[in-house]
Design a protein around this motif. Sequence first.
Motif, mmCIF file in Angstrom:
data_model
loop_
_atom_site.group_PDB
_atom_site.id
_atom_site.type_symbol
_atom_site.label_atom_id
_atom_site.label_comp_id
_atom_site.label_asym_id
_atom_site.label_seq_id
_atom_site.Cartn_x
_atom_site.Cartn_y
_atom_site.Cartn_z
ATOM 1 N N LYS A 230 0.830 -1.206 0.000
ATOM 2 C CA LYS A 230 0.000 0.000 0.000
ATOM 3 C C LYS A 230 0.863 1.254 0.000
ATOM 4 N N VAL A 231 1.918 1.247 0.822
ATOM 5 C CA VAL A 231 2.791 2.418 0.909
ATOM 6 C C VAL A 231 3.515 2.631 -0.427
ATOM 7 N N VAL A 232 4.046 1.537 -0.988
ATOM 8 C CA VAL A 232 4.772 1.649 -2.261
ATOM 9 C C VAL A 232 3.835 2.133 -3.374
ATOM 10 N N THR A 233 2.615 1.613 -3.392
ATOM 11 C CA THR A 233 1.648 2.045 -4.409
ATOM 12 C C THR A 233 1.367 3.541 -4.279
ATOM 13 N N ARG A 234 1.210 4.002 -3.049
ATOM 14 C CA ARG A 234 0.963 5.430 -2.811
ATOM 15 C C ARG A 234 2.127 6.270 -3.355
ATOM 16 N N TYR A 315 11.470 9.055 -1.019
ATOM 17 C CA TYR A 315 10.833 8.631 0.235
ATOM 18 C C TYR A 315 11.825 8.776 1.376
ATOM 19 N N LEU A 316 11.447 9.549 2.396
ATOM 20 C CA LEU A 316 12.344 9.763 3.529
ATOM 21 C C LEU A 316 11.960 8.830 4.667
ATOM 22 N N ALA A 317 12.811 7.843 4.950
ATOM 23 C CA ALA A 317 12.591 6.987 6.104
ATOM 24 C C ALA A 317 13.205 7.698 7.297
ATOM 25 N N ASN A 333 16.725 19.659 -4.036
ATOM 26 C CA ASN A 333 16.859 20.154 -5.412
ATOM 27 C C ASN A 333 15.533 20.062 -6.153
ATOM 28 N N GLU A 334 15.388 20.922 -7.155
ATOM 29 C CA GLU A 334 14.184 20.880 -7.965
ATOM 30 C C GLU A 334 14.078 19.515 -8.652
ATOM 31 N N GLY A 335 12.864 18.997 -8.653
ATOM 32 C CA GLY A 335 12.661 17.703 -9.296
ATOM 33 C C GLY A 335 12.740 16.542 -8.316
ATOM 34 N N LEU A 336 13.319 16.777 -7.144
ATOM 35 C CA LEU A 336 13.318 15.751 -6.098
ATOM 36 C C LEU A 336 12.141 16.067 -5.179
ATOM 37 N N LEU A 337 11.200 15.138 -5.106
ATOM 38 C CA LEU A 337 9.964 15.409 -4.377
ATOM 39 C C LEU A 337 9.952 14.625 -3.070
ATOM 40 N N PRO A 338 10.311 15.295 -1.971
ATOM 41 C CA PRO A 338 10.462 14.581 -0.707
ATOM 42 C C PRO A 338 9.126 14.284 -0.025
ATOM 43 N N TYR A 339 8.952 13.061 0.406
ATOM 44 C CA TYR A 339 7.758 12.653 1.147
ATOM 45 C C TYR A 339 8.170 11.758 2.296
ATOM 46 N N GLU A 340 7.604 11.994 3.476
ATOM 47 C CA GLU A 340 7.700 10.988 4.544
ATOM 48 C C GLU A 340 6.312 10.407 4.739
ATOM 49 N N LYS A 341 6.157 9.522 5.706
ATOM 50 C CA LYS A 341 4.887 8.791 5.769
ATOM 51 C C LYS A 341 3.689 9.686 6.067
ATOM 52 N N LYS A 342 3.933 10.788 6.778
ATOM 53 C CA LYS A 342 2.818 11.671 7.107
ATOM 54 C C LYS A 342 2.338 12.391 5.844
ATOM 55 N N LEU A 344 2.769 11.486 2.828
ATOM 56 C CA LEU A 344 2.202 10.517 1.888
ATOM 57 C C LEU A 344 0.767 10.174 2.235
ATOM 58 N N GLY A 345 0.399 10.444 3.493
ATOM 59 C CA GLY A 345 -0.934 10.081 3.956
ATOM 60 C C GLY A 345 -1.048 8.612 4.320
ATOM 61 N N VAL A 346 0.059 8.001 4.742
ATOM 62 C CA VAL A 346 0.023 6.576 5.092
ATOM 63 C C VAL A 346 0.313 6.342 6.572
ATOM 64 N N LEU A 347 0.283 7.419 7.343
ATOM 65 C CA LEU A 347 0.613 7.297 8.762
ATOM 66 C C LEU A 347 -0.323 6.310 9.472
ATOM 67 N N ASP A 348 -1.593 6.309 9.045
ATOM 68 C CA ASP A 348 -2.561 5.404 9.695
ATOM 69 C C ASP A 348 -2.227 3.937 9.435
ATOM 70 N N ILE A 349 -1.616 3.651 8.285
ATOM 71 C CA ILE A 349 -1.209 2.266 8.009
ATOM 72 C C ILE A 349 -0.174 1.834 9.049
ATOM 73 N N TYR A 350 0.765 2.708 9.328
ATOM 74 C CA TYR A 350 1.822 2.396 10.295
ATOM 75 C C TYR A 350 1.281 2.321 11.720
#
Length: 446
Positions: A230-234, A315-317, A333-342, A344-350
Amino acid sequence: MDSRNSTPSRFFGRYWDSLACKCVIFVMIVLVFRAFCLPSYSGYGGTGQTKLFTFINQSPASITKQVQGEKVKFLEVPQIVWGLNNQKIAFARACLTARMLNRTLLMPNLSASLFYKEVELLKPISFEKVFQFDRFNSHCKGFVQLGRYGEVSNGTDIMELQKGSGRRWTIEKDLDQLRMFNKHPLDQYEIIRIVGKNPFLWRDHWPVKDYAKVFQCLLLVEEISREADKVVTRIKEIGLEERRKAHSPQNDLNLSLEQGPYVAVHMRIEKDWMIHCKKLEQRLSTKQICSSKEQIMQRVGNILRLKAKIPIVVYLAVADDLLEDNSVVSGWNEGLLPYEKKRLGVLDIYKKHPYLIQSAIDYEVCLRADMFVGNSFSTFSSLIVLDRTQKMIAMGITELCGMDVRWPSYAYNIGDESGGPHPWATNMSDLSLQAISYGTNNISCS
Ligand SMILES: *[C@@H]1O[C@H](CO)[C@@H](O)[C@H](O)[C@H]1NC(C)=O
Ligand SMILES: *[C@@H]1O[C@H](CO)[C@@H](O)[C@H](O)[C@H]1NC(C)=O
Ligand SMILES: *[C@@H]1O[C@H](CO)[C@@H](O)[C@H](O)[C@H]1NC(C)=O
Ligand SMILES: *[C@@H]1O[C@H](CO)[C@@H](O)[C@H](O)[C@H]1NC(C)=O
Ligand SMILES: *[C@@H]1O[C@H](CO)[C@@H](O)[C@H](O)[C@H]1NC(C)=O
Ligand SMILES: *[C@@H]1O[C@H](CO)[C@@H](O)[C@H](O)[C@H]1NC(C)=O
């Protein structure tokens, strides 16, 4: 062609003829036998038949054991503790100890929570709640095996093995002790029970290859790997959206989710790590352990292969206490799109899961990333790189460093000439796990 075909078919024809003949005779014998004997069986209330069936229903394993006259012997170990990676390493050591003693390891409990000091607070979780039991045994057949407590025949035939600890308990003493338990008369006990404080966290006798073999047999149960899916798909959905938005002509518009690449960065920048790594840098007189947030962003931004793939999700672990710190997602840098679990909206999965499983999901997300960047002094990062290296070796890939690696990994705490992080692969022929897993900047790729 025809003549070659006809020979076997004629052979089978004759074979079937004679077989059919034998079958008819056999059926007749059975019918005659039944006609005479069955009434007497029924006469005993069917007990004869029941007995027949209980005999047949005995499991093949127990029959083999009886035939060989050799009892299966077991090794029992205390609950496995600490973080996911320490638990994996300790579990592997328990397996390799069992292998050395020629015993089956009784499936130990892992720990769901992470309390360092008070072992009583460590909530036990069964091994098979996290990893697949049958899969472990089928993949590790001939190397190590796990057993269940139900297989033990005599619960009283136990010998305790007290493991030492402290500086005076050397590797040699530890090894001598294990050898002694592999000899008469100690090897006769059905169970050897290892006791001591966290006995598997310290002494090490095995090469990296042996650990790797055990790790390869560890597959997450489906419930957990589905969470990782689910996380990878997101992550891939977001990457796809962003690439559609960017829509530059050189971008392939025929995008699919499967192809959505992403980078995972294991950022160790939380306060207690920073304190720990500064001390370590002083002790080892090196500057290659701690990396600031800025240094990590800069080095990741300088990965040449990455520049060809932007826009791409990073993805920032990170540790949970950094999820509120917005500065980890700014400054890339431009073009690098940083996301952590929050984000990404997957915090509830964790959050549904205890610490150990959250960690296992994050591990899986980093493992599956197209590119992984970690810290070579972190065990979490090191085991991911080991796993990725092994994955490539299993696919027959021989180039593990270079520019065109299929599953590249990098160590951001060590820079390379172009200002990027240093390429990183595990040296599978190393003689100790310590050399590749904790406290090292030997990262094999030169
Ligand atoms: C290991 O145990 C099996 C059966 O339990 C036995 O057949 C075998 O000889 C043993 N091997 C060694 C090296 O002790
Ligand atoms: C594992 O933990 C459970 C409690 O969750 C306990 O009942 C069981 O005895 C433990 N097993 C071992 C081998 O310690
Ligand atoms: C179990 O093992 C102990 C010690 O070897 C022995 O004294 C006892 O008779 C055994 N019990 C059974 C039921 O085999
Ligand atoms: C799009 O990708 C799919 C699968 O990768 C491929 O089968 C198909 O031919 C591609 N279509 C175009 C127009 O390139
Ligand atoms: C890998 O480890 C072995 C054993 O320690 C060593 O001989 C070899 O040089 C190492 N290879 C690399 C590339 O570091
Ligand atoms: C790195 O490898 C070299 C040679 O294999 C060894 O001498 C050195 O101790 C290693 N360093 C660490 C930190 O493991």
